[in-house]
Design an enzyme around this catalytic site. Structure first.
Site, PDB file in Angstrom:
ATOM      1  N   ASP A 187     -13.408   3.344   0.788  1.00  0.00           N
ATOM      2  CA  ASP A 187     -12.616   2.787  -0.320  1.00  0.00           C
ATOM      3  C   ASP A 187     -13.118   1.392  -0.678  1.00  0.00           C
ATOM      4  O   ASP A 187     -12.341   0.459  -0.836  1.00  0.00           O
ATOM      5  CB  ASP A 187     -11.137   2.750   0.068  1.00  0.00           C
ATOM      6  CG  ASP A 187     -10.226   2.531  -1.134  1.00  0.00           C
ATOM      7  OD1 ASP A 187     -10.714   2.634  -2.282  1.00  0.00           O
ATOM      8  OD2 ASP A 187      -9.033   2.246  -0.936  1.00  0.00           O
ATOM      9  N   GLY A 207       3.104   1.232   3.313  1.00  0.00           N
ATOM     10  CA  GLY A 207       3.910   0.112   3.762  1.00  0.00           C
ATOM     11  C   GLY A 207       3.524  -1.184   3.089  1.00  0.00           C
ATOM     12  O   GLY A 207       2.501  -1.280   2.409  1.00  0.00           O
ATOM     13  N   GLY A 226       0.845  -1.186   0.000  1.00  0.00           N
ATOM     14  CA  GLY A 226       0.000   0.000   0.000  1.00  0.00           C
ATOM     15  C   GLY A 226       0.877   1.232   0.000  1.00  0.00           C
ATOM     16  O   GLY A 226       2.107   1.145  -0.012  1.00  0.00           O
TER      17      GLY A 226
END
EC number: 2.7.10.2
Length: 507
Positions: A352, A247, A244
């Site tokens: 999301d 990280g 992502g």
């Protein structure tokens, strides 16, 4: 016999394995003490099936039917026994089931999203060197804090009490890392403090006790108290399975159980993600990816259940309509709707929702992921970096995210599912999508999409948010459509990895 009865009672309520562990009580106290009635000694709290609990002690020599456990293990209540001081439970990591005494358990607490909760309670921000000295009084070897440097903006200062003095160590930035002596480098302040707490290295003494900034709470202490802090020594990290913006996501094992681990090294971002992790501790549902716990090491490790078949987009693209039937698509859609219905009931907005954020388990259960982290990811992102093709017009235009904007995203997800993983709004740029949707454009249904599913999609894309259906209604309609489909949900043949998928998943 009375003494033996007392031992059994103590074992039941305190989880001790031997008489040597029993407390020593003076004869005078025993003569004066009158035991309360049995009902008063029974736990008054009754835990419902599904409740997560933490073990308060260790039990390594279980009798037949009992469960072995270590202190701090997580178990789920399956049912209460007729003897009300015992439960049948399932161990989170081993998966084993067995009996466990109520007195050896405490309920796992949801973590409060408290703004005072800090991964770095020893960080005092912009204070002067003189103020740091005052904070570190009275003198105590190893008492420390970290502050921002007044003379060198952007740098930090580690302040350590030693003898009668306070030593100030400038923390330098070098190639994206932090260092004091330009010999040992750290990825963030948490990493640095962890290192010097174990080895004094170039500084005067090991860091022993943090001077907590007034008004903060230690996240480490709160996570441990609530039962969400895991032990780094039990974690083995494997290959990277995703990445992502903040990280990597790694495959791993925790006490033999396969897990997925999100590693966040930036200390500021880790603090933001901590707030959202607190949200995840409150959410327990079959169609949500389960949080197992958190590890604090060189930043933040968020440890989640491993969902073996990966994200829904890749699952559908690698199998296609020849292997995945319509009933299975409806089943996946229903799973997502039920997970989102639960989040909606908790007044949590995902922000999301997309097929890439839906994971598929070994037994073909679709699970919503990143539901607790989406808000943290939005911090620091401008509108140009939002997932435009999935985002509702009011969220794009005004930054207004609600359950109704999640419903819009769910409509796009339905289109992805019934197109077997195609990207939505094919051959259109993000600018074209934004402008066209604002003018009333809506996608045509994918080839072979059932009419009722297209109607559902269209209802999710109502321009007026209030006219979009709640997830409860969406789940009801998908369940009805699944029943009318007649054929069982199925994935035929072999998976992309060569393993055989279950051929039938009954609705």
């Amino acid at each position: 016999m009375a003494g033996r009865g007392s031992l059994v009672s103590w074992r039941a309520f305190h989880g001790c394995d031997s008489a040597e562990e029993l407390p020593r009580v003076s004869p005078r106290f025993l003569r004066a003490w009158h035991p309360p009635p049995v009902s008063a000694r029974m736990p008054t709290r009754r835990w419902a099936p599904g409740t997560q609990c933490i073990t308060k002690c260790e039990h390594t020599r279980p009798k037949p039917g009992e469960l072995a456990f270590r202190k701090g293990d997580v178990v789920t209540i399956l049912e209460a026994c007729e003897n009300k001081s015992w439960y049948r439970v399932k161990h989170h990591t081993s998966g084993q089931e067995g009996l466990l005494a109520a007195g050896a358990l405490r309920e796992r607490e949801a973590l409060s999203a408290d703004p005072k909760l800090s991964l770095m309670p020893w960080f005092h921000g912009k204070i002067s060197g003189q103020e740091a000295v005052q904070q570190l009084q009275p003198p105590e070897d190893g008492l420390f804090l970290v502050r921002e440097s007044a003379r060198h903006p952007g740098d930090y200062v580690l302040c350590v009490s030693f003898g009668r003095d306070v030593i100030h160590y400038r923390v330098l930035h070098r190639d994206g890392h932090l260092t004091i002596d330009e010999a040992v480098f750290f990825c963030n302040l948490m990493d640095m403090v962890e290192h010097y707490s174990k080895d004094k290295g170039a500084i005067c003494t090991k860091l022993v006790r943090p001077k907590r900034k007034h008004g903060t709470k230690s996240a480490e202490e709160e996570l441990a108290r609530a039962g969400w802090l895991l032990n780094l020594q039990h974690l083995t990290l494997g290959a990277q399975i995703g990445e992502g913006e903040f990280g990597a996501v790694l495959q791993g094992e925790y006490l033999g159980q396969k897990v997925a681990v999100k590693n966040i090294k930036c200390d500021v971002t880790a603090q933001a993600f901590l707030d959202e992790t607190a949200v995840m501790t409150k959410m327990q549902h079959e169609n949500l990816v389960r949080l197992l716990g958190v590890i604090l090491h060189q930043g933040l490790y968020i440890v989640m259940e491993h969902v073996s078949k990966g994200n829904l987009v890749n699952f559908l693209r690698t199998r296609g309509r020849a292997l995945v039937n319509t009933a299975q698509l409806l089943q996946f859609s229903l799973h997502v709707a039920e997970g989102m219905e639960y989040l909606e009931s908790k007044k949590l907005v995902h922000r999301d929702l997309a097929a890439r954020n839906i994971l598929v388990s070994e037994d073909l259960v679709a699970k919503v992921s990143d539901f607790g982290l989406a808000k943290a990811e939005r911090k620091g992102l401008d509108s140009s970096r939002l997932p435009v093709k999935w985002t509702a017009p009011e969220a794009l235009k005004h930054g207004k995210f609600t359950s109704k904007s999640d419903v819009w995203s769910f409509g796009v997800l339905l289109w992805e599912v019934f197109s077997y993983g195609r990207a939505p709004y094919p051959k259109m740029s993000l600018k074209e999508v934004s402008e066209a949707v604002e003018k009333g454009y809506r996608m045509e249904p994918p080839e072979g999409c059932p009419g009722p599913v297209h109607v559902l999609m269209s209802s999710c894309w109502e321009a007026e948010p209030a006219r979009r259906p709640p997830f409860r209604k969406l789940a009801e309609k998908l369940a009805r459509e699944l029943r009318s489909a007649g054929a069982p949900a199925s994935v035929s043949g072999q998976d992309a990895d060569g393993s055989t998928s279950p051929r039938s998943q009954e609705p």
